[in-house]
Design a protein around this motif. Structure first.
Motif, PDB file in Angstrom:
ATOM      1  N   LEU A 240      -7.783   5.615   3.356  1.00 54.64           N
ATOM      2  CA  LEU A 240      -8.031   5.028   4.684  1.00 54.64           C
ATOM      3  C   LEU A 240      -6.911   5.356   5.662  1.00 54.64           C
ATOM      4  O   LEU A 240      -7.153   5.540   6.855  1.00 54.64           O
ATOM      5  N   GLN A 241      -5.676   5.459   5.168  1.00 53.53           N
ATOM      6  CA  GLN A 241      -4.575   5.856   6.051  1.00 53.53           C
ATOM      7  C   GLN A 241      -4.769   7.302   6.511  1.00 53.53           C
ATOM      8  O   GLN A 241      -4.612   7.622   7.686  1.00 53.53           O
TER       9      GLN A 241
ATOM     10  N   TYR B  89     -15.643   1.322   5.271  1.00 53.92           N
ATOM     11  CA  TYR B  89     -14.777   0.664   6.242  1.00 53.92           C
ATOM     12  C   TYR B  89     -14.004   1.670   7.075  1.00 53.92           C
ATOM     13  O   TYR B  89     -13.477   2.648   6.536  1.00 53.92           O
TER      14      TYR B  89
ATOM     15  N   PRO C 222       0.825  -1.212   0.000  1.00 52.02           N
ATOM     16  CA  PRO C 222       0.000   0.000   0.000  1.00 52.02           C
ATOM     17  C   PRO C 222       0.860   1.264   0.000  1.00 52.02           C
ATOM     18  O   PRO C 222       1.984   1.236   0.510  1.00 52.02           O
ATOM     19  N   PRO C 223       0.326   2.361  -0.531  1.00 55.64           N
ATOM     20  CA  PRO C 223       1.057   3.624  -0.468  1.00 55.64           C
ATOM     21  C   PRO C 223       1.136   4.098   0.983  1.00 55.64           C
ATOM     22  O   PRO C 223       0.315   3.701   1.807  1.00 55.64           O
ATOM     23  N   ASP C 224       2.141   4.906   1.295  1.00 54.17           N
ATOM     24  CA  ASP C 224       2.357   5.342   2.673  1.00 54.17           C
ATOM     25  C   ASP C 224       2.506   6.865   2.733  1.00 54.17           C
ATOM     26  O   ASP C 224       3.477   7.422   2.235  1.00 54.17           O
TER      27      ASP C 224
ATOM     28  N   ALA D 287      -7.617   7.431   8.956  1.00 56.06           N
ATOM     29  CA  ALA D 287      -7.286   6.808  10.252  1.00 56.06           C
ATOM     30  C   ALA D 287      -6.556   7.795  11.150  1.00 56.06           C
ATOM     31  O   ALA D 287      -6.692   7.756  12.368  1.00 56.06           O
TER      32      ALA D 287
ATOM     33  N   ARG E 101      -7.965   3.989  -2.489  1.00 56.73           N
ATOM     34  CA  ARG E 101      -8.751   3.807  -1.260  1.00 56.73           C
ATOM     35  C   ARG E 101      -7.826   3.506  -0.075  1.00 56.73           C
ATOM     36  O   ARG E 101      -8.080   3.944   1.043  1.00 56.73           O
ATOM     37  N   ALA E 102      -6.733   2.775  -0.343  1.00 57.30           N
ATOM     38  CA  ALA E 102      -5.785   2.460   0.736  1.00 57.30           C
ATOM     39  C   ALA E 102      -5.174   3.737   1.308  1.00 57.30           C
ATOM     40  O   ALA E 102      -5.036   3.886   2.529  1.00 57.30           O
TER      41      ALA E 102
END
Lengths: 147, 372
Positions: free
Chosen positions: B203-204, B283, B185-187, B207, B199-200
Motif C-alpha cells: 500500500l505504501q 483499499y 509497518p515496513p517503510d 500510494a 500488504r502494508a
C-alpha cells in the motif's frame, strides 16, 4: 493539564500562520526566551490504516517544523510541532504554549486561542454546509424487464 | 552503461538559461504565482504530493511551476527535496472515520447513513469546454464573485464524523474484518523493497505509484485480467487531523490537518468449508483530492491479495506483485528510461566495433570457402 495543553497545541498547529501572527502581534507581548531547540524543518511519516481501521501502513511524509524554548522570566518551557515549513509559526506557537503555563493564561486564551477555535469551528461549519448542499438522494428506476 | 563525459559547460549553461526563459514564456503574459498554482491547479498539486510522497501544497505548487507543468519532473523535485529533510517521527494512524468529508459516495448503498455527498466533482458534468473560463479578466472575475455569494448564502452545517460503509457490512459479518494492529509497518524509504511484500508495504508503494500506470493496471482487472469485480463501497475525500506523539511531552498532539482521498472496494469472495461466505476488501488511500488514484490503488491492492485469499493465480499482470511494485514508481521508471538519451558513446563505440568485425568476417567467409 495535558488534555488542555493538547487542545491548545493542536489549535496553534492548525492555525493559518498569518492569522496566528496577526493575533500574536496584536497582544503586544514580546517575552524574552532562550531556544532549547531552534526551529527545525523536517518531516513526519503519515500512517494510514489498511481498510480504514486495520493495521497501519506508511502513506507518505508531510513537512513539519518544530522548536522548543524557555521563557526567561517565568522559566516555563514551550514546545511546537506545526505542519509546514513556517519557522515563525513554530516560534509563536511555542511562545504561546509556554505563556499558557504562566499567569498570562487567561489573557492568551481570550486573545489567541478563543479566536482561533472560533475561526476553526466556523471554517468547519462552512465546509460542512457546502458539502450538505451537494447531498443527493439516488432513486432506483424500475427497469423494463420488471414490468 | 553510462560512462562519464567531459565538456560542454558553456552549452549546458546556455541551455539552462534558455530553460529559465522558456519557463517564463511570453513576458507579455502575467507570471503565475505559486499561490495561484496551489489554489487553482489543486488537483495537480494533489497528484504531485501523492506521488512525491510528501504532503506540502506550497512545495508541490512550486515544483509544478519550476517543472513547467511536467508533473513527473515536479514529483522528481519533491522526491529529491524530501531526502534532505530530517525525519522527526511518525504520526498516529489517520482516523479517516473522523474525516470532515467534502465528498462521500457509495456505489453499493443508495441510502447510506451519513448520506451521499457529491462535493466538488467532475461527475455529471457534460465534459464540454467552458469558454466562459477563457474570457479575460471581467467575465471570469464576475463569475467567481457570483459563486462566492452563492457559497455565502448556503447555510452552515454541523460537521460530524461519517461512519465507514464497510462498518455496516462488518457488523453483520458480511465482510472480512480490518482489525487494528500495533506492529510498526515496513517503510520503503528506509529499506529497499523486498518480495514477497506485506500488504502494508504494497500500500505504501501503491500510494506513491504512478497514477497512469496504476490506472492501466486497475483497468486490466476490470477487463478480466484477474477476476475481481469491485464495487466502490465508499469513496470519501476530506480533511483529517494528523496527530503525532511528541516524545518530549509524553502525549500526542495534532500537528495539522491534511486532505486525503480514501476508497474502499467491496469484492466477491466465495466462502470455504470452514468460513461462511464473506465479501473481501480492496483499499486505497492517497494524499490530496486524487480519486482516480485511490480507486486504482484499491483495485490493484485487491488483485495482489490473491494468494492471501486463496484465489487462483491467473497469471494476470495485476496479480504479479513483482511486476506491479517494480514498475509503479514513475521516478525510478523515468530515471532509467531517460538515462538512455545521455551520452553512451563508449558503449556504442564497442557495439559499432563488433558490428564492423562481424561484417568483415561475413564478407571474408565466402572467399575463404571458395579458396578451399
Amino acid at each position: 493539564m495535558s488534555d488542555a495543553r493538547k487542545t491548545w497545541m493542536g489549535l496553534l498547529a492548525k492555525a493559518p500562520p498569518e492569522t496566528l501572527r496577526q493575533l500574536w502581534d496584536a497582544t503586544g507581548l514580546a517575552p524574552g526566551f532562550t531556544w532549547l531547540r531552534a526551529p527545525e524543518i523536517g518531516s513526519t511519516m503519515v500512517q494510514g490504516c489498511i481498510g480504514g481501521t486495520g493495521a497501519p501502513f506508511n502513506l507518505g511524509e508531510m513537512t513539519v517544523t518544530r522548536c522548543a524554548l524557555k521563557l526567561r522570566d517565568a522559566g516555563t518551557v514551550g514546545h511546537a510541532y506545526v505542519q509546514g515549513r513556517d519557522k515563525t509559526h513554530a516560534r509563536i506557537a511555542a511562545l504561546v504554549d509556554a505563556l499558557m503555563q504562566t499567569a498570562q493564561e487567561s489573557r492568551l486564551r481570550a486573545a489567541i486561542l478563543d479566536p482561533l477555535a472560533a475561526d476553526h469551528a466556523a471554517h468547519r461549519r462552512a465546509r460542512a454546509g457546502e458539502a450538505a448542499a451537494t447531498r443527493v438522494d439516488f432513486f432506483t428506476m424500475v427497469r423494463g424487464e420488471d414490468q | 552503461m553510462y560512462v562519464a563525459v567531459k565538456g560542454g559547460e558553456h552549452a549546458i549553461d546556455a541551455a539552462h538559461d534558455w530553460l529559465a526563459r522558456a519557463r517564463r514564456g511570453d513576458r507579455g503574459v502575467t507570471e503565475l504565482s505559486v499561490a495561484q498554482i496551489r489554489e487553482q491547479m489543486a488537483l495537480a498539486v494533489g497528484r504531485v504530493m501523492a506521488e512525491g510522497s510528501l504532503h506540502d501544497p506550497d512545495l508541490a505548487a512550486l515544483a509544478i511551476k519550476q517543472a513547467r507543468g511536467d508533473l513527473i519532473e515536479a514529483i522528481f523535485l519533491i522526491r529529491a527535496y524530501r531526502t534532505t529533510l530530517p525525519r522527526l517521527g511518525h504520526t498516529r494512524p489517520l482516523d479517516t472515520g473522523a474525516m470532515d468529508c467534502i465528498r462521500r459516495v457509495s456505489a453499493t448503498f443508495k441510502d447510506v447513513p451519513g448520506g451521499q455527498v457529491l462535493g466538488p466533482t467532475f461527475d455529471y458534468t457534460h465534459r464540454l469546454l467552458d469558454f466562459k473560463l477563457a474570457a479575460e479578466g471581467g467575465a471570469d472575475g464576475d463569475d467567481a464573485a457570483d459563486d462566492d455569494t452563492a457559497a455565502d448564502a448556503r447555510p452552515d452545517a454541523a460537521p460530524g464524523p461519517v461512519p465507514h460503509v464497510t462498518g455496516f457490512l462488518g457488523r453483520d459479518g458480511l465482510i472480512e474484518p480490518a482489525t487494528p494492529d500495533d506492529a510498526p509497518p515496513p517503510d520503503l524509504t528506509r529499506a529497499p523493497l523486498e518480495l514477497p511484500a506485506t500488504r502494508a508495504l504494497r500500500l505504501q508503494a501503491l500510494a506513491r505509484g504512478d497514477e497512469g500506470f496504476l490506472l492501466g493496471m486497475a483497468y486490466s482487472t476490470q477487463r478480466g485480467y484477474a477476476r475481481n469485480h469491485a464495487f466502490v463501497g465508499e469513496l470519501r475525500i476530506g480533511a483529517v487531523a494528523v496527530e503525532m506523539e511528541i516524545p518530549e511531552l509524553g502525549f500526542a498532539v495534532e500537528v495539522g490537518e491534511i486532505t486525503v482521498t480514501e476508497c474502499e472496494t467491496v469484492n466477491q469472495f466465495t466462502g470455504s468449508k470452514s468460513e461462511p461466505a464473506q465479501f473481501t476488501r480492496g483499499y486505497g488511500l492517497s494524499f490530496g483530492q486524487t480519486e482516480r488514484k485511490a480507486i486504482a490503488v484499491a483495485l490493484v491492492d485487491r488483485a495482489l491479495r490473491w494468494r492471501e485469499l486463496g484465489e487462483e493465480n491467473e497469471g494476470a499482470p495485476a496479480q504479479d506483485e513483482e511486476f506491479v511494485l517494480s514498475h509503479a514508481d514513475n521516478i525510478q521508471a523515468t530515471g532509467f528510461l531517460e538515462h538512455i538519451k545521455l551520452p553512451h558513446y563508449v558503449d556504442f563505440q564497442s557495439e559499432l566495433e563488433l558490428v564492423r568485425k562481424l561484417r568483415r568476417q561475413a564478407a571474408q567467409a565466402p572467399k575463404t570457402e571458395a579458396a578451399q
